[in-house]
Design an enzyme around this catalytic site. Sequence first.
Site, PDB file in Angstrom:
ATOM      1  N   THR A  66      34.477 -45.792  44.037  1.00 32.25           N
ATOM      2  CA  THR A  66      35.675 -46.587  43.721  1.00 32.25           C
ATOM      3  C   THR A  66      36.920 -45.714  43.576  1.00 32.25           C
ATOM      4  OG1 THR A  66      35.073 -46.416  41.411  1.00 32.25           O
ATOM      5  CG2 THR A  66      34.397 -48.418  42.541  1.00 32.25           C
ATOM      6  N   ASP A 123      29.071 -40.525  34.560  1.00 37.40           N
ATOM      7  CA  ASP A 123      29.880 -41.455  35.347  1.00 37.40           C
ATOM      8  C   ASP A 123      31.316 -40.919  35.435  1.00 37.40           C
ATOM      9  OD1 ASP A 123      31.046 -43.743  36.497  1.00 37.40           O
ATOM     10  OD2 ASP A 123      29.702 -45.065  35.373  1.00 37.40           O
ATOM     11  N   LYS A 135      45.020 -48.414  30.377  1.00 39.92           N
ATOM     12  CA  LYS A 135      46.417 -47.962  30.358  1.00 39.92           C
ATOM     13  C   LYS A 135      47.350 -49.101  30.775  1.00 39.92           C
ATOM     14  CE  LYS A 135      49.658 -44.768  32.494  1.00 39.92           C
ATOM     15  NZ  LYS A 135      49.928 -43.356  32.733  1.00 39.92           N
ATOM     16  N   TYR A 227      20.252 -20.522   8.521  1.00 40.84           N
ATOM     17  CA  TYR A 227      19.403 -21.709   8.415  1.00 40.84           C
ATOM     18  C   TYR A 227      20.111 -22.744   7.556  1.00 40.84           C
ATOM     19  CZ  TYR A 227      17.931 -19.133   4.189  1.00 40.84           C
ATOM     20  OH  TYR A 227      17.911 -18.436   3.013  1.00 40.84           O
ATOM     21  N   HIS A 287      23.771 -25.355  -7.664  1.00 41.98           N
ATOM     22  CA  HIS A 287      23.131 -26.513  -7.032  1.00 41.98           C
ATOM     23  C   HIS A 287      24.044 -27.738  -7.025  1.00 41.98           C
ATOM     24  CE1 HIS A 287      19.301 -24.843  -6.023  1.00 41.98           C
ATOM     25  NE2 HIS A 287      19.268 -24.257  -7.202  1.00 41.98           N
TER      26      HIS A 287
END
Length: 532
Positions: A66, A123, A135, A227, A287
């Site tokens: 297209t 796509d 737009k 980690y 903590h």
Amino acid sequence: MTKSYALLSVSDKTDIVEFAKGLVETGFGILSTGGTFKLLKDNGIEAIEVSAHTGFPEMMDGRVKTLHPKIHGGILGRRGTDDGIMQEHGIDRIDIVAVNLYPFAATVAKPDVTMSDAIENIDIGGPAMVRSAAKNHAHVGIITSPNDYQTVLDELNSHGALSHSTRFDLAVKAFEHTAAYDGMIASWLGARLPKDDSAAPSDDATATTIFPRTFNSQFTKAQDLRYGENPHQSAAFYVESGSKEASVATARQLQGKELSYNNIADTDAALECVKSFAKPACVIVKHANPCGVAVSLDGILEAYNLAYATDPESAFGGIIAFNRPLDVDTARAIVERQFVEVIIAPSIEDGVLEVTGAKKNVRVLVCGELPSIDKRAAQFDFKRVNGGLLVQDQDLGMVDKADLKVVTDRAPSDEELDDLIFAWKVAKYVKSNAIVYAKNRQTIGVGAGQMSRVNSARIAAIKAEHAGLIVEGAVMASDAFFPFRDGIDNAAAAGIKCIIQPGGSMRDEEVIAAANEHGIAMVFTGMRHFRH
Ligand code: 93A
């Protein structure tokens, strides 16, 4: 006047036949791409294949279908302004565009997906049409979800055209659709960046999963972490684009080994809490909870001494934040007294690094000047739940003395009011149920994260006793209302003289009566600070 078309090109073909039928009935000519065209034709709907319309075949296995001026000119042309040029080039108007995109998410969700499968499912022509139509929403309706087909048909049938507000709404949805689509592609590919520059991404798409460079295009990776919360979890730290406020994300590390995941989380908690205070303050976090907080007009050394005294046991291995430049004496007091993971302050004075550097691995961070407490910009808070995301405004709610409602016979003294506001500010940063005991702008007991409020209060009292601090004459802050009078009775037994809490319980009367019985002064803030 050139002819008006609706262009249908969809991977998810749900309800497309009915939609096309409805469009034909309202007078649209239908243009369509290969697969969609075939389905329409098989269902007896008259349509023109895009290749017949443009005079160009679909090519390169559908990569180019297209992408042609007769398509994009037909979508993008400004009706009126561009009529002449459209006529000159034989470009017909495309007033309705229904497109949904190649199923990238479903493709990469397959356990055996290859890199080339993924790439072929990116796509290009679809998003180009979606964005062109969005737009030009002043003239064109763009439909990206089958859920909107019926509404569009109903509006076309009743009014003959789509209203501006419908086209605008559809355009916003369309940009959301393409933004999410591109974000997903960037995240998935980004997680497969070759670690070594010379290596091309392998076709075994599952081979090296790493944290992508950007996340939702809004967050950029600052560092991979060794980690996560635990050693078997991998982790990375992302910084929000455009983030300027002094924070753990914008801070500079001057010394010490790399920050860990938990260091960053706790440094954030400490720094955000210390921002609440205008006068020299120190917050020690362990903590994710403040285990000692103090404000002192004598400066941050005294504030640190007081904060440390709240709970020396918990302060071991803690994170310490200041709202004033870190000076040599304070740095020395810290490293001589305790094991500390991170110290963060707006800046440091000359000589600090020599002192902290003598202790192995003390991380020193500077974050720049802190924002003034009432001028902070609210950002979003995110919390991941399985399968979803909770989003809310950051809790920047504040109360000052004028907002407090005295609900007891006795009103707090000025001195007590200062302590109440101090304890309240701390309670906001303590995990719920939060109870904070404080005296002379020093925490003397913090009860955090309990499932019952009365247990948090008991813990605060135990902590005070353990640290050898006197509760008698102290104030208590509770992040949410007391559901029963037992919290007040306990506090009274411990020696609490003044309470700050939101109020709003069904049993407020009973709770106020308990306070009056004990001669406690109590104020309501009308604002709750749950923190989970
Ligand atoms: O391969 S593409 O990126 N190139 C194009 O020119 C193009 N035009 C439409 N993908 C393209 N499309 C997409 O094809 C649409 O977004 C839609 O998802 C799909 C519909 O193809 P079909 O009608 O052949 O099933």
